[in-house]
Motif scaffolding. Sequence first.
Motif, PDB file in Angstrom:
ATOM      1  N   THR A 330       0.826  -1.199   0.000  1.00 10.92           N
ATOM      2  CA  THR A 330       0.000   0.000   0.000  1.00 10.92           C
ATOM      3  C   THR A 330       0.867   1.259   0.000  1.00 10.92           C
ATOM      4  O   THR A 330       2.077   1.200   0.254  1.00 10.92           O
ATOM      5  N   VAL A 331       0.211   2.381  -0.263  1.00  8.91           N
ATOM      6  CA  VAL A 331       0.920   3.653  -0.278  1.00  8.91           C
ATOM      7  C   VAL A 331       1.489   3.989   1.089  1.00  8.91           C
ATOM      8  O   VAL A 331       2.536   4.642   1.206  1.00  8.91           O
ATOM      9  N   ARG A 332       0.824   3.531   2.156  1.00  4.96           N
ATOM     10  CA  ARG A 332       1.320   3.812   3.505  1.00  4.96           C
ATOM     11  C   ARG A 332       2.666   3.132   3.750  1.00  4.96           C
ATOM     12  O   ARG A 332       3.563   3.713   4.348  1.00  4.96           O
ATOM     13  N   PHE A 333       2.805   1.893   3.271  1.00  8.59           N
ATOM     14  CA  PHE A 333       4.099   1.217   3.378  1.00  8.59           C
ATOM     15  C   PHE A 333       5.173   2.012   2.633  1.00  8.59           C
ATOM     16  O   PHE A 333       6.296   2.159   3.117  1.00  8.59           O
ATOM     17  N   PHE A 334       4.823   2.488   1.440  1.00 11.93           N
ATOM     18  CA  PHE A 334       5.798   3.213   0.635  1.00 11.93           C
ATOM     19  C   PHE A 334       6.212   4.518   1.320  1.00 11.93           C
ATOM     20  O   PHE A 334       7.396   4.875   1.327  1.00 11.93           O
ATOM     21  N   GLU A 335       5.256   5.237   1.895  1.00 15.49           N
ATOM     22  CA  GLU A 335       5.570   6.482   2.605  1.00 15.49           C
ATOM     23  C   GLU A 335       6.541   6.224   3.757  1.00 15.49           C
ATOM     24  O   GLU A 335       7.544   6.928   3.915  1.00 15.49           O
ATOM     25  N   ILE A 336       6.227   5.214   4.568  1.00 19.28           N
ATOM     26  CA  ILE A 336       7.095   4.896   5.706  1.00 19.28           C
ATOM     27  C   ILE A 336       8.464   4.428   5.208  1.00 19.28           C
ATOM     28  O   ILE A 336       9.503   4.733   5.792  1.00 19.28           O
ATOM     29  N   GLY A 337       8.456   3.690   4.105  1.00 17.28           N
ATOM     30  CA  GLY A 337       9.709   3.226   3.525  1.00 17.28           C
ATOM     31  C   GLY A 337      10.617   4.378   3.120  1.00 17.28           C
ATOM     32  O   GLY A 337      11.842   4.309   3.311  1.00 17.28           O
ATOM     33  N   ILE A 338      10.049   5.442   2.566  1.00 17.66           N
ATOM     34  CA  ILE A 338      10.844   6.628   2.234  1.00 17.66           C
ATOM     35  C   ILE A 338      11.488   7.196   3.488  1.00 17.66           C
ATOM     36  O   ILE A 338      12.689   7.489   3.514  1.00 17.66           O
ATOM     37  N   ALA A 339      10.689   7.351   4.546  1.00 17.35           N
ATOM     38  CA  ALA A 339      11.216   7.920   5.791  1.00 17.35           C
ATOM     39  C   ALA A 339      12.327   7.063   6.376  1.00 17.35           C
ATOM     40  O   ALA A 339      13.374   7.572   6.805  1.00 17.35           O
ATOM     41  N   VAL A 340      12.143   5.735   6.391  1.00 21.64           N
ATOM     42  CA  VAL A 340      13.153   4.851   6.973  1.00 21.64           C
ATOM     43  C   VAL A 340      14.413   4.826   6.115  1.00 21.64           C
ATOM     44  O   VAL A 340      15.543   4.815   6.632  1.00 21.64           O
ATOM     45  N   ALA A 341      14.245   4.828   4.793  1.00 20.98           N
ATOM     46  CA  ALA A 341      15.412   4.839   3.897  1.00 20.98           C
ATOM     47  C   ALA A 341      16.251   6.092   4.102  1.00 20.98           C
ATOM     48  O   ALA A 341      17.487   6.032   4.166  1.00 20.98           O
ATOM     49  N   ILE A 342      15.603   7.244   4.222  1.00 18.82           N
ATOM     50  CA  ILE A 342      16.342   8.484   4.400  1.00 18.82           C
ATOM     51  C   ILE A 342      16.868   8.599   5.832  1.00 18.82           C
ATOM     52  O   ILE A 342      17.903   9.216   6.072  1.00 18.82           O
ATOM     53  N   PHE A 343      16.175   7.989   6.802  1.00 10.92           N
ATOM     54  CA  PHE A 343      16.700   7.911   8.170  1.00 10.92           C
ATOM     55  C   PHE A 343      18.034   7.157   8.178  1.00 10.92           C
ATOM     56  O   PHE A 343      19.023   7.608   8.772  1.00 10.92           O
ATOM     57  N   ALA A 344      18.069   5.999   7.511  1.00 16.05           N
ATOM     58  CA  ALA A 344      19.308   5.229   7.433  1.00 16.05           C
ATOM     59  C   ALA A 344      20.388   6.008   6.703  1.00 16.05           C
ATOM     60  O   ALA A 344      21.550   6.044   7.125  1.00 16.05           O
ATOM     61  N   SER A 345      20.011   6.655   5.607  1.00 15.28           N
ATOM     62  CA  SER A 345      20.971   7.466   4.865  1.00 15.28           C
ATOM     63  C   SER A 345      21.505   8.607   5.716  1.00 15.28           C
ATOM     64  O   SER A 345      22.692   8.949   5.645  1.00 15.28           O
ATOM     65  N   GLY A 346      20.630   9.197   6.546  1.00 15.39           N
ATOM     66  CA  GLY A 346      21.063  10.277   7.427  1.00 15.39           C
ATOM     67  C   GLY A 346      22.121   9.815   8.411  1.00 15.39           C
ATOM     68  O   GLY A 346      23.115  10.515   8.653  1.00 15.39           O
ATOM     69  N   ILE A 347      21.936   8.616   8.983  1.00 19.37           N
ATOM     70  CA  ILE A 347      22.937   8.067   9.902  1.00 19.37           C
ATOM     71  C   ILE A 347      24.262   7.834   9.184  1.00 19.37           C
ATOM     72  O   ILE A 347      25.331   8.267   9.624  1.00 19.37           O
ATOM     73  N   LEU A 348      24.187   7.163   8.041  1.00 17.66           N
ATOM     74  CA  LEU A 348      25.406   6.798   7.321  1.00 17.66           C
ATOM     75  C   LEU A 348      26.156   8.025   6.816  1.00 17.66           C
ATOM     76  O   LEU A 348      27.380   8.100   6.897  1.00 17.66           O
ATOM     77  N   THR A 349      25.413   9.011   6.285  1.00 20.90           N
ATOM     78  CA  THR A 349      26.067  10.201   5.764  1.00 20.90           C
ATOM     79  C   THR A 349      26.677  11.022   6.879  1.00 20.90           C
ATOM     80  O   THR A 349      27.810  11.509   6.771  1.00 20.90           O
ATOM     81  N   ALA A 350      25.926  11.204   7.971  1.00 19.93           N
ATOM     82  CA  ALA A 350      26.410  12.037   9.077  1.00 19.93           C
ATOM     83  C   ALA A 350      27.671  11.477   9.696  1.00 19.93           C
ATOM     84  O   ALA A 350      28.525  12.228  10.177  1.00 19.93           O
TER      85      ALA A 350
END
Length: 396
Positions: A330-350
């Motif tokens: 569903t679209v809700r899974f996709f929305e949360i997936g965007i947030a979690v993907a960028i959360f992980a990217s934020g940790i790795l980049t920082a």
Amino acid sequence: MTEQLAGERPMRAAGLWYMVSLLSLAVIVSYLDRGVIAVLVPYLKRDFGISDVAISLLQGYAFSIPFAFASLPVGRMVDFLNRRNVILSGILIWSCSTISCGLATSYWQLFAARAGIGIGEACLLPAAYSMVADSFRSEKRGRAMSILTGATGLGGGSAALAGGALLTIWGAGEYADLPLFGQVATWRAVFIAAGTPGFVVALFLLPVREPRRHVPTAQKAQASDFAGHIARNWRLFTPLYIGGCAMFFSAYAVTVWGPATLARVYGLAPGTAGMLAGAMSLAGSLTGNALAGLLGDRMVARNARYGRLRVWALGLVPSIAAGLLLAGPTVRFFEIGIAVAIFASGILTAVSYPALYDVLPTSMRGRSLAFYMFLANIVGFGGGALGVALITSKVF
């Protein structure tokens, strides 16, 4: 309250954080200019009659290849020239190029303007991180750098959010009225609006003074041996560089194609899709960067050389979860997936930028970050954008 390094006269905290704030604002504006194209995909495909692959080249390699190759000489300039002036030059180049995107009348004009954005933005991060690194002690450098890194996520999320908001505001018609430019197509107006704030940031950066460099005598002799230093320590730098490329690949694939997926697969209007993807990206990036900055400084206090690398490893866990969520039903899974993907990217980049600085001589920092960004943009930014387009065009 002051922050200073050994042998340097104290620098007022207000001046330090003014510098960090302005550099962060410049980063936000730069990511706005590079990323706003993601919400304009339907309009560009319609007006230029181009495919997903052609769009992916505009979003990815048109920007990332000039960025990557410009990063190499810029890295050397950062190590030896006035870094504030390097940043000012870059801001003017990418701001003019973003406005030129809105004025382009052909695919190749738009392609050339995207290349100009890449060349201009290559001047920013190596110089900004170098200025911050010379202004803070190692045990507080992670938090200061995490603000800059957080600004990248804020800019990336703001690009989709601001672009979507402008499309929604102007969405009642095909044209918008802008001062100096008159009546232009809405997608052109978004590019022009995104390119304008850079000139304001450049004005506020003019009073910022260049931090004093701290290069021990022993390191000065090593300044020309950057390639040799990387080769001698390949067991450390190879996983750092490869991991960075993989992280940027996945993060940019989500950022570049997230709004288009919400519009195509889930039927959202382009403006709404941009605002939703931007909001999810902002939430994930800000929390990921803040967590990484605090944990990184705490771990480096225990192990000055390798503490941040342990935090980097922790960021891999939410990356796997994000992939599963993005493939949800569903679209809700996709929305949360965007947030979690960028959360992980934020940790790795920082963590990745200050981790490099922790293990490198001061005289090599500009070139090391430039080389890291070279690889990340060729493999990550360009590959993430093109990879999704090729799979959707050739496989599905």
